[in-house]
Scaffold this motif. Structure first.
Motif, short mmCIF file in Angstrom:
data_model
loop_
_atom_site.label_atom_id
_atom_site.label_comp_id
_atom_site.label_asym_id
_atom_site.label_seq_id
_atom_site.Cartn_x
_atom_site.Cartn_y
_atom_site.Cartn_z
N ALA A 109 51.33 40.63 42.22
CA ALA A 109 52.45 40.58 41.16
C ALA A 109 52.38 38.98 40.59
CB ALA A 109 53.65 40.73 41.69
N GLU A 110 52.30 37.73 41.45
CA GLU A 110 52.15 36.48 40.87
C GLU A 110 50.84 36.26 39.90
OE1 GLU A 110 53.69 32.90 42.55
OE2 GLU A 110 54.36 34.06 44.45
N TRP A 111 49.85 36.78 40.33
CA TRP A 111 48.46 36.52 39.74
C TRP A 111 48.54 37.61 38.47
CZ3 TRP A 111 45.75 40.76 37.99
CH2 TRP A 111 44.48 40.67 37.30
N LEU A 112 49.27 38.57 38.30
CA LEU A 112 49.55 39.31 36.95
C LEU A 112 50.29 38.50 36.18
CD1 LEU A 112 49.25 41.99 35.48
CD2 LEU A 112 51.11 42.75 36.54
N PHE A 113 51.26 37.76 36.70
CA PHE A 113 52.18 36.90 35.65
C PHE A 113 51.43 35.96 35.10
CE2 PHE A 113 54.24 33.05 35.69
CZ PHE A 113 55.29 33.06 34.65
N GLN A 114 50.41 35.28 36.09
CA GLN A 114 49.70 34.09 35.37
C GLN A 114 48.74 34.61 34.46
OE1 GLN A 114 50.23 31.01 35.97
NE2 GLN A 114 51.36 30.86 37.75
N ILE A 115 47.93 35.75 34.63
CA ILE A 115 47.12 35.96 33.58
C ILE A 115 47.55 36.55 32.47
CG2 ILE A 115 46.85 38.60 34.47
CD1 ILE A 115 43.88 36.49 33.52
N LEU A 116 48.83 37.28 32.40
CA LEU A 116 49.32 37.60 31.41
C LEU A 116 49.77 36.11 30.55
CD1 LEU A 116 51.67 40.49 32.52
CD2 LEU A 116 49.59 40.65 30.97
N ARG A 117 50.51 35.54 31.11
CA ARG A 117 50.62 34.07 30.79
C ARG A 117 49.53 33.47 29.95
NH1 ARG A 117 53.30 29.13 33.88
NH2 ARG A 117 55.58 29.99 33.26
N HIS A 118 48.48 33.59 30.47
CA HIS A 118 47.20 32.97 30.17
C HIS A 118 46.71 33.63 28.84
CE1 HIS A 118 43.22 30.77 30.22
NE2 HIS A 118 42.70 32.11 30.10
N ARG A 377 46.70 23.98 32.31
CA ARG A 377 46.23 25.20 31.44
C ARG A 377 44.57 24.97 31.43
NH1 ARG A 377 47.76 22.54 26.82
NH2 ARG A 377 50.00 23.58 27.30
N GLY A 378 43.99 23.79 31.81
CA GLY A 378 42.47 24.00 32.09
C GLY A 378 42.23 24.49 33.29
N LEU A 379 42.96 24.37 34.27
CA LEU A 379 42.86 24.80 35.44
C LEU A 379 42.80 26.55 35.41
CD1 LEU A 379 42.25 24.26 38.58
CD2 LEU A 379 44.78 24.40 38.99
N MET A 380 43.82 27.08 34.60
CA MET A 380 44.02 28.43 34.62
C MET A 380 42.77 28.99 33.85
SD MET A 380 47.97 28.59 33.30
CE MET A 380 48.06 30.29 33.15
N GLN A 381 42.13 28.23 33.08
CA GLN A 381 40.79 28.74 32.22
C GLN A 381 39.70 28.92 33.15
OE1 GLN A 381 40.43 29.94 29.18
NE2 GLN A 381 38.01 30.33 29.73
N LYS A 382 39.82 27.93 34.08
CA LYS A 382 38.54 28.07 35.04
C LYS A 382 38.77 29.09 36.40
CE LYS A 382 36.54 24.41 33.52
NZ LYS A 382 35.15 24.46 32.79
N LEU A 383 40.10 29.17 36.70
CA LEU A 383 40.33 30.18 37.90
C LEU A 383 40.53 31.64 37.40
CD1 LEU A 383 42.88 27.81 39.90
CD2 LEU A 383 40.39 27.91 40.35
N LEU A 384 41.26 31.77 36.10
CA LEU A 384 41.43 33.13 36.03
C LEU A 384 40.20 33.86 35.44
CD1 LEU A 384 45.03 32.37 34.68
CD2 LEU A 384 44.54 33.60 36.58
N THR A 385 39.37 33.20 34.99
CA THR A 385 38.39 33.79 34.48
C THR A 385 37.20 34.00 35.56
OG1 THR A 385 37.19 31.72 33.70
CG2 THR A 385 38.46 32.84 32.19
N GLY A 386 37.06 33.01 36.65
CA GLY A 386 35.99 33.34 37.45
C GLY A 386 34.78 32.14 37.45
N GLU A 387 35.25 31.28 36.32
CA GLU A 387 34.25 30.22 36.29
C GLU A 387 34.32 29.41 37.48
OE1 GLU A 387 33.35 26.67 33.06
OE2 GLU A 387 34.84 28.28 32.61
N TRP A 388 35.50 29.14 37.92
CA TRP A 388 35.46 28.46 39.43
C TRP A 388 35.94 29.55 40.22
CZ3 TRP A 388 38.56 23.20 38.19
CH2 TRP A 388 37.93 22.50 37.69
N ARG A 389 35.33 29.49 41.35
CA ARG A 389 35.63 30.60 42.54
C ARG A 389 36.50 29.84 43.55
NH1 ARG A 389 32.96 35.27 41.39
NH2 ARG A 389 34.24 36.41 42.76
N VAL A 390 37.39 30.57 44.18
CA VAL A 390 38.29 29.95 45.27
C VAL A 390 37.66 30.49 46.61
CG1 VAL A 390 40.30 29.47 43.80
CG2 VAL A 390 40.10 31.82 44.84
#
Length: 392
Positions: A109-118, A377-390
């Motif tokens: 749910a929290e990831w879904l919120f973040q991706i929708l916000r992004h 905002r920059g971190l979201m772009q990297k993490l939510l697209t997979g450009e940076w993996r965790v």
């Protein structure tokens, strides 16, 4: 380079249901006033991550023509502030200007919120532009978003939650300091035009000189006044220089001189007064401009005017509301006849120092909030697209 996450339609990771309120007329009081929160687009716009307040409620009769969604639902505005999202902390109903997004197929749910916000900009770009923007359910559900495996969803949400919490703490501190500034201003300057009795009051015309110097063709920036932010370049406010040939009639203002913009707005219903904070500027000839006498503290009077010290008098002087050009009906004689308090010089200085320090503290917090928000905002772009993996 990491392989980016595959994109899937929103419909594969969430159910999206439109709110409902079928009563007509919509403002029929028989349906309102109960204990069921009835969320509007404005409630979502004002929220951060979580919705914690609401302006309207339904009773049982209202709920019968609406739809109730459970606590933890992600609500998205699809009209007005299209694409704004927030998570409810309570069961709530909503009208058809809002959709409820609930995770499915194991999505976090929290990831879904973040991706929708992004993805707000992408979603809002799909809205139809009629009298007001509107985003249909048919355009939301096929919208494709990058979807990581569930363990990475949870880790990404955890990382972004840490940033959100840091920003929220700073925002809470800023709110507290704003409240403190309001309290200090009322204590030191008075409330609603009721100034301390010990201060002498004099007409503005007696403590200032009106400024009407014409533009002589010098290289001066063309500026306007915003009630929220003071002097701004006219080209920034309107995306272009609107002065044109009329710039010859503009007034040349010098640093430390004041201008009264008698434009009506929600923020400043009786206009606003600001001092110029740069060497020179050209300002519209409809502004009432003035320079304080040399023995007065510009800093003190800037705080006084910002606190709306003249509003009570102006409300009685302004004739018949707003003109067709959006300006208040007020003549210069009445404006410069307004009385202002003139405390002793040492008191002006002490009050100005106290209020300026309080404002500077708020300004530092705002800079920190802006910096963290930009970094997130920059971190979201990297993490939510997979450009940076965790690592999980």
């Amino acid at each position: 380079m990491n392989r980016l996450f595959a994109k899937l339609p929103i419909s594969e990771i969430a159910s999206v249901e439109r709110g409902k309120f079928s009563a007509r007329p919509r403002n029929d009081p028989r349906y309102f006033g109960g204990d069921i929160p009835f969320l509007q687009t404005g409630d979502i716009a004002r929220a951060g991550r979580f919705i914690v307040g609401w302006d309207q409620t339904l009773n049982a009769q209202g709920l019968a023509v609406s739809r109730l969604f459970p606590r933890g639902t992600i609500f998205m505005s699809i009209a007005a502030n299209v694409g704004d999202v927030a998570i409810s902390t309570f069961d709530a109903a909503c009208p058809d200007s809002v959709v409820a997004v609930i995770p499915r197929n194991g999505a976090d749910a929290e990831w879904l919120f973040q991706i929708l916000r992004h993805c707000k900009d992408g979603l809002s770009s799909l809205a139809t532009q009629n009298a007001q923007a509107n985003l249909s359910l048919e355009k939301i559900t096929p919208f494709r978003v990058p979807v990581p495996p569930l363990p990475e969803q949870c880790k990404i949400a955890e990382i972004l939650r840490t940033w959100d919490e840091a920003i929220e703490k700073l925002e809470a501190l800023r709110a507290a300091k704003r409240d403190r500034l309001t309290g200090l201003t009322q204590k030191l300057l008075g409330i609603g035009g009721a100034f301390p009795d010990r201060w002498k009051q004099r007409p503005l015309s007696a403590i200032s000189t009106r400024v009407r110097r014409q533009n002589g063709g010098g290289d001066h920036p063309v500026m306007t006044i915003s009630a929220k932010s003071g002097f701004r370049l006219q080209s920034e406010k309107f995306s272009r220089d609107m002065a044109g040939s009329s710039v010859d009639r503009y007034i040349v203002l010098h640093e430390g001189e004041f201008a009264y913009n008698k434009g009506n707005s929600l923020t400043a219903p009786y206009g606003c007064i600001f001092p110029l904070d740069r060497p020179t500027a050209l300002v519209p000839f409809v502004y009432f401009c003035f320079a304080l006498k040399a023995d007065l503290s510009r800093e003190f009077f800037a705080h006084l005017f910002a606190a709306g010290a003249l509003n009570h008098q102006l409300s009685r002087l302004i004739n018949s509301g707003v003109r067709n050009d959006g300006l208040l009906n007020l003549n210069p004689e009445d404006f410069f006849g307004c009385k202002v308090p003139v405390p002793p010089a040492d008191e002006q200085s002490a009050i100005a120092s106290t209020l300026t320090t309080a404002k500077q503290e708020i300004g530092l917090l705002e800079t920190e909030i802006e910096t963290l928000t930009r970094q997130k905002r920059g971190l979201m772009q990297k993490l939510l697209t997979g450009e940076w993996r965790v690592a999980v």
